[in-house]
Design an enzyme around this catalytic site. Structure first.
Site, PDB file in Angstrom:
ATOM      1  N   GLU A  32      -1.974  -6.943   6.711  1.00 14.82           N
ATOM      2  CA  GLU A  32      -3.013  -6.988   5.666  1.00 14.82           C
ATOM      3  C   GLU A  32      -4.211  -7.974   6.351  1.00 14.82           C
ATOM      4  O   GLU A  32      -3.900  -9.179   6.530  1.00 14.82           O
ATOM      5  CB  GLU A  32      -2.579  -7.322   4.367  1.00 14.82           C
ATOM      6  N   ASP A  64       0.915 -11.762  -2.708  1.00 13.01           N
ATOM      7  CA  ASP A  64       0.083 -12.037  -4.092  1.00 13.01           C
ATOM      8  C   ASP A  64      -0.179 -10.578  -4.659  1.00 13.01           C
ATOM      9  O   ASP A  64       0.313  -9.607  -4.189  1.00 13.01           O
ATOM     10  CB  ASP A  64      -1.204 -12.944  -3.867  1.00 13.01           C
ATOM     11  N   ASP A  76      -2.987  -8.766  -4.745  1.00  9.60           N
ATOM     12  CA  ASP A  76      -3.545  -7.938  -3.729  1.00  9.60           C
ATOM     13  C   ASP A  76      -2.614  -7.456  -2.861  1.00  9.60           C
ATOM     14  O   ASP A  76      -2.552  -5.993  -2.501  1.00  9.60           O
ATOM     15  CB  ASP A  76      -4.744  -8.248  -3.001  1.00  9.60           C
TER      16      ASP A  76
END
Ligand code: 0RA
Length: 629
Positions: free
Chosen positions: A424, A499, A501
């Site tokens: 990510e 988290d 996201d």
């Protein structure tokens, strides 16, 4: 104590069951959670055979508080007469002799095949304790076993009305064999629901005495109800599922079809109630026929100009289909023995579907019109996407071997020891690139959130840059052209921040793999990395993965030295390597699909349009830490 009263034949029998205890994986697939539940399915199969033969209409499955599980049916009851050869009650032969199973009648379909159907004797061999009770001819019989060996004789323990018959088997899985001993209500639920749908009219009750929960599965409409259930959070194209059942050469073929307005293809194949997740000849027969019938209809009605034809993928967009076969001698193939191999079946299914569906389209032109309109739109999108892809490809000619420029590939060209990290964000991707073992770890960083493929037309999904980058890097292609031998990495590891996201991105990626490359999940190639949440500094550094773990580790320590990692980007290279990339110290989790039907529902619900359904689902499952798919 074991009574020593057995003759030579019985010793042979016990040797048979000893083999089951020595190699349990060969008989029930494994000694993990799946293997444990396989024991329940074995007992269930016997009761279903009794139902298929027309003697049983209710099956009770109970998860008991004492760690056991029982299956009870109201069939004829396993015979209790003395067996002419073994000289003990027939039930004892069924429970101690491998493959005797209890299936004395050959006329009904065996539910079994492949790994399955090894019979009640295997369950007995792998149980610390087993208790069987039979009601027959007004009497209640009971016998107890331990690890496959009778510990009592078959005894009459009471009376019941003559009409009341049935078999009750309760077993305690052997802790010497199984690593997991807890029965999972949800896993059983999925299978029992499926079995109830596949056997119209059969009533199956699941009682969980630990959770104090009771549920009944019962579908008068059989697979028509099954289709409606699968499509329940989708918008359907035609309200009534298309359904037919046909018998060819001892093979019973039952098919249900209903299109929805979505883009996914969902074909669930069952052979003797076993979910054939790897497909096989029955599924290919159905696909071939569907493509042919629709193309013939289009040609006949002159619906496509200049003689173009539709491809298989076009006619299966938004398709939900269930094909349930009952066949006397199934041959199962494939990695997980869940692919039907019988070659004659393809032709049987193909001609049955062709015959039925072409007639159905003639008789129901309005339904035919809706389906064909949808397939034509899909073809249009496919052609548009191909144009876009050709453009992208031409651009790529200048990059090395057609691999995406953003991929930091590993130097090894051997797929069996290499890994691809999907990371990510660009900055975490950059760190991972510096921290990795260049020899066998490749890094592809993803720009934040990828497209939600559940909501996008596949053509659009396949023209998204992040998605094409992944597909090219992985190498297998997607859909009909998927080829596992082209896989470039043995492990594909999703690495996101710990988290909200990160969770979302993880779900988007899993949705992509589930819809476009499910074979990678089925064959165990997809993993998620588990970055730690905290570092505790003592003499050495400790990494912990949850708040609870942190509390435990720091209990009683004044002023512990704790760092919270807000994201992958906050770790230095050494920490990133140690916690999420070094095979010796990292934590990664393999993703697998416990139940394909359930998984489809979960993804449709979580990522699709049914907002209320999603809210209910989340409310129901909020207590579960991780989503098992
Ligand atoms: C063979 C013959 C008969 C019943 C069964 C097997 C039978 C086996 C199982 C295993 C679980 N539940 C079962 N129910 C029935 C009946 C023979 C007869 O009564 O004529």
């Amino acid at each position: 104590m074991v009574e020593k009263k057995y003759g030579a034949e019985n010793i042979k029998v016990l040797e048979g069951l000893e083999g089951v205890r020595k190699r349990p994986a060969m008989y029930v697939g494994g000694t993990d959670k799946q293997g444990l539940h396989h024991l329940v399915y074995e007992l269930l199969d016997n009761s279903i055979d009794e139902a298929l033969a027309g003697y049983c209409d209710t099956i009770n499955v109970i998860i008991h508080k004492d760690g056991s599980c029982s299956v009870e049916d109201n069939g004829r009851g396993i015979p209790v007469e003395i067996h002419p050869i073994y000289k003990v009650p027939a039930v004892e032969v069924a429970l101690t002799k491998l493959h005797a199973g209890g299936k004395f009648d050959k006329d009904s379909y065996k539910v079994s095949g492949g790994l399955h159907g090894v019979g009640v004797s295997c369950v007995n061999a792998l149980s610390e304790k087993m208790d069987v009770r039979i009601k027959r001819e007004g009497k209640i019989y009971e016998q107890e076993y331990s690890r496959g060996i009778p510990v009592t004789k078959l005894k009459v323990i009471g009376k019941c009305p003559e009409k009341e018959t049935g078999t009750f088997v309760k077993f305690f899985p052997d802790p010497q064999i199984f690593s997991s001993l807890e029965f999972d209500n949800k896993l059983l639920q999925g299978r029992l629901r499926e079995v109830a749908f596949l056997n119209a009219g059969l009533k199956i009750i699941l009682e969980d005495e630990i959770k104090d929960k009771k549920e009944e599965f019962h579908a008068e409409g059989g697979i028509v109800d099954f289709i409606k259930w699968v499509n329940k959070s989708k918008e359907v194209l035609h309200s009534k599922p298309i359904y037919f059942k046909k018998e060819v050469d001892n093979t019973s073929i039952e098919i249900g079809i209903q299109y929805n307005t979505g883009y996914q293809e969902n074909i669930f194949g069952f052979v003797n109630t076993i979910n054939t997740v790897e497909g096989g000849t029955h599924v290919s027969g159905l696909k071939t026929a569907l493509t042919r019938v629709i193309n013939d209809y289009i040609k006949k009605k002159n619906l496509l100009k200049n003689g173009d034809t539709l491809m298989g993928d076009d006619v299966r967009e938004g398709l939900t289909a269930i094909i349930s076969l009952k066949i006397p001698e199934p041959q199962f193939e494939g990695q997980t023995k869940s692919k039907l191999g019988n070659s004659e079946v393809k032709g049987y299914v193909d001609s049955a579907v062709t015959l039925f569906l072409s007639e159905f389209f003639e008789e129901n032109p309005s339904v035919a019109k809706l389906i064909i309109q949808k397939a034509l739109e899909s073809a249009k999108a496919r052609l548009a996407a191909k144009k876009a892809k050709d453009l992208v490809r031409r651009k790529n000619v200048f990059s090395l071997g057609g691999l995406p420029g953003k991929l930091a590939d590993c130097s090894s060209k051997k797929s069996d020891d290499s890994e691809l990290y999907l990371v990510e964000g660009e900055s975490a991707g950059g760190s991972a690139k510096n921290a990795r073992n260049k020899e066998n770890q490749a890094i592809l960083s993803l720009k934040g959130k990828i497209l939600n493929v559940e909501k996008a037309n596949p053509a659009r999904a396949l023209s998204s840059e992040e998605i094409t980058n992944m597909i090219t890097a992985i190498g297998t292609g997607v859909g009909e052209s998927f080829d596992i031998t082209k896989l470039r990495y043995k492990r594909i590891i999703i690495m996101t921040d710990a988290d909200v996201d990160g969770e979302h991105i993880k779900t988007l990626l899993l949705t992509f793999f589930f819809r476009f490359m499910p074979q990678l999940i089925e064959n165990g190639h997809i993993y998620v990395a588990m970055p730690p949440l905290f570092r505790i500094r003592k003499k050495k550094d400790y990494y912990v993965y949850s708040e609870e773990e942190l509390k435990k580790e720091t209990a009683g320590v004044d002023n512990p030295n704790v760092t919270r990692f807000k994201g992958l980007g906050e770790m230095d290279l050494e920490q990133l390597w140690e916690t999420t990339m070094n095979p010796k110290s990292r934590k990664i989790k393999k993703i697998y699909i416990e139940d394909a039907v359930e998984a489809d529902q979960v993804f449709s619900m979580l990522m699709g349009d049914d907002v209320q359904g999603r809210k209910d689902f989340i409310a129901e499952n909020a207590h579960e830490a991780a989503l098992d798919i």
